[in-house]
Design an enzyme around this catalytic site. Structure first.
Site, PDB file in Angstrom:
ATOM      1  NE  ARG A   7      -3.963   0.613   1.556  1.00 28.15           N
ATOM      2  CZ  ARG A   7      -5.345   0.630   2.235  1.00 28.15           C
ATOM      3  NH1 ARG A   7      -5.667   1.776   3.426  1.00 28.15           N
ATOM      4  NH2 ARG A   7      -6.218  -0.189   1.437  1.00 28.15           N
ATOM      5  CG  HIS A  44      -8.340   0.592  -2.631  1.00 26.46           C
ATOM      6  ND1 HIS A  44      -7.018  -0.632  -2.730  1.00 26.46           N
ATOM      7  CD2 HIS A  44      -8.555   0.480  -1.820  1.00 26.46           C
ATOM      8  CE1 HIS A  44      -7.674  -1.529  -1.810  1.00 26.46           C
ATOM      9  NE2 HIS A  44      -8.721  -0.271  -1.106  1.00 26.46           N
ATOM     10  CD  GLN A 101     -12.715  -1.964  -1.068  1.00 31.89           C
ATOM     11  OE1 GLN A 101     -12.366  -1.883  -0.204  1.00 31.89           O
ATOM     12  NE2 GLN A 101     -14.078  -2.922  -1.071  1.00 31.89           N
ATOM     13  CG  ASP A 110     -13.825   6.844  -1.545  1.00 31.43           C
ATOM     14  OD1 ASP A 110     -13.960   6.125  -0.109  1.00 31.43           O
ATOM     15  OD2 ASP A 110     -12.611   6.130  -1.988  1.00 31.43           O
ATOM     16  CB  CYS A 156     -14.610   1.306  -0.106  1.00 30.32           C
ATOM     17  SG  CYS A 156     -14.606   3.312  -0.220  1.00 30.32           S
ATOM     18  NE  ARG A 188     -10.775  -5.573   0.146  1.00 29.17           N
ATOM     19  CZ  ARG A 188      -9.943  -4.573   0.662  1.00 29.17           C
ATOM     20  NH1 ARG A 188     -10.524  -3.268   0.926  1.00 29.17           N
ATOM     21  NH2 ARG A 188      -8.692  -4.578   0.231  1.00 29.17           N
TER      22      ARG A 188
HETATM   23  N1   CP Z   1     -11.732  -0.115   1.955  1.00 25.14           N
HETATM   24  C1   CP Z   1     -10.097  -0.185   2.567  1.00 25.14           C
HETATM   25  O1   CP Z   1      -9.237  -0.177   1.817  1.00 25.14           O
HETATM   26  O2   CP Z   1     -10.239  -0.079   3.909  1.00 25.14           O
HETATM   27  P1   CP Z   1      -9.145   0.079   4.620  1.00 25.14           P
HETATM   28  O3   CP Z   1      -8.204   1.801   4.323  1.00 25.14           O
HETATM   29  O4   CP Z   1      -8.944   0.106   5.333  1.00 25.14           O
HETATM   30  O5   CP Z   1      -7.557  -1.066   4.262  1.00 25.14           O
END
Ligand code: CP
Length: 338
Positions: free
Chosen positions: A104, A131, A134, A229, A270, A298
């Site tokens: 990440r 992402h 997701q 979002d 998300c 997830r």
């Molecule tokens: N949706 C998502 O990626 O959540 P986090 O940032 O908690 O990983």
């Protein structure tokens, strides 16, 4: 053994994405009966995080454990990543010790650089551009909540709000899969021309459609799913007044807007969410909100992805070979005088 990274859903065909989702469904069904197979026994996943995470971090770590493997959480600042050591060297070292690398990153280029040098699959766990893990989960969740009589290719997905990294991935995966995608946002917060061109190319191939509009009411008129979002993210704090003024109240997913959609329409987010900002509590907690099904998925999707990318790469020694090496090591240990 073929090396595939998971950095952008654009690197995968429609059939490959559907294969990952089908694999996820099979593993989820096994999991629901307490029978998750240990398909990644002994495998290790290095998880590099430059930003905080709840869902992504927990889902990948639990997925690896439940599949018989192990995940290492490498928190921001914990390893050398382009500082004191080149990306090349970090990628090579992690490839020698782990079976896959998750990242990440603040900048998309960090993930692509790692992938350039890694000798094991690299998985993108969110960047400033996209992402992808997701949205595979999101499509699975939509399939599970498909309105009766509709196929995947009939679904209308409407995203209200800022052109975030989640918007980019959702727009690209839905158009690749032949779905109908609409984004409603003020002009300034609509996607860049390059993303639109990629999504339009997907539509030409898949038969899907793409609509970008400033009108949120028109955007939800046919929606099977409304998705939103955050309106701002870490590092955008100085833009909060400007962003709030641009989106509020017209682009907030509140009960009034939700009721403009068909009566079967489901709400998605998300997460994390700023409750009362991009969506109100009465929508977040509505009987047709599926945000926690999304979160749970997830976990299942990470399992599907990890098995898809890693299972064929893991060694499969025979019982005889394992016994041979164990015997040699034990014989040596017996020969020691300690
Ligand atoms: N949706 C998502 O990626 O959540 P986090 O940032 O908690 O990983």
């Amino acid at each position: 053994m073929q090396l595939r990274h998971f950095i952008d859903t654009q690197d995968f065909t429609k059939q490959e994405l559907l294969d990952i989702i089908e694999l996820t469904r099979l593993i989820k069904a096994a999991d629901k009966q307490g029978c998750t197979p240990k398909l990644l026994e002994g495998a290790s996943l290095a998880m590099i995080f430059e930003e905080p995470s709840t869902r992504t971090r927990v889902s990948f770590e639990v997925a690896m454990t439940e599949l018989g493997g192990h995940a290492l959480y490498l928190k921001p600042g914990e390893i050398h990543l382009g500082v004191r050591e080149s990306m090349h060297d970090t990628a090579k070292v992690l490839s020698r010790m782990c079976d896959a690398i998750f990242c990440r990153a603040l900048k998309h280029q960090t993930v692509t650089e790692l992938a350039r040098y890694a000798e094991v699959p690299v998985i993108n766990g969110l960047t400033d551009y996209n992402h992808p893990t997701q949205v595979v989960c999101d499509v699975l969740t939509m399939m599970e909540h498909m309105p009766p009589g509709k196929r995947l290719e009939d679904l209308h997905v409407t995203f209200i709000g800022d052109a975030t990294n989640v918007l980019s991935s959702l727009m690209l995966i839905t158009t690749r899969l032949g779905m109908h995608f609409t984004h409603a946002a003020p002009k300034k917060y609509q996607p860049p021309a390059e993303w639109i061109a990629w999504a339009e190319a997907n539509c030409r191939e898949s038969g899907g459609t793409l609509t970008i509009t400033e009108d949120p009411i028109e955007a939800v008129r046919e929606a099977d799913f409304i998705y939103t979002d955050l309106w701002w993210w870490v590092g955008q704090e100085d833009q909060i007044p400007e962003r709030r003024a641009a989106f509020m109240p017209r682009y907030q997913v509140n009960l009034e807007l939700f009721q403009k959609a068909p009566s079967h329409c489901k709400f998605m987010h998300c997460l994390p969410a700023s409750r009362g900002v991009e969506a109100t509590d009465d929508v977040m907690d509505h009987p047709r909100s599926i945000i926690f099904d999304q979160s749970e998925n997830r976990l299942h999707t990470e399992k599907g992805l990890l098995v898809y990318l890693l299972h064929h790469r893991l060694p499969r020694p025979s019982e005889e070979l394992k016994a041979y090496h164990k015997g040699k090591i034990e014989a040596f240990l017996h020969s020691l005088s300690v």
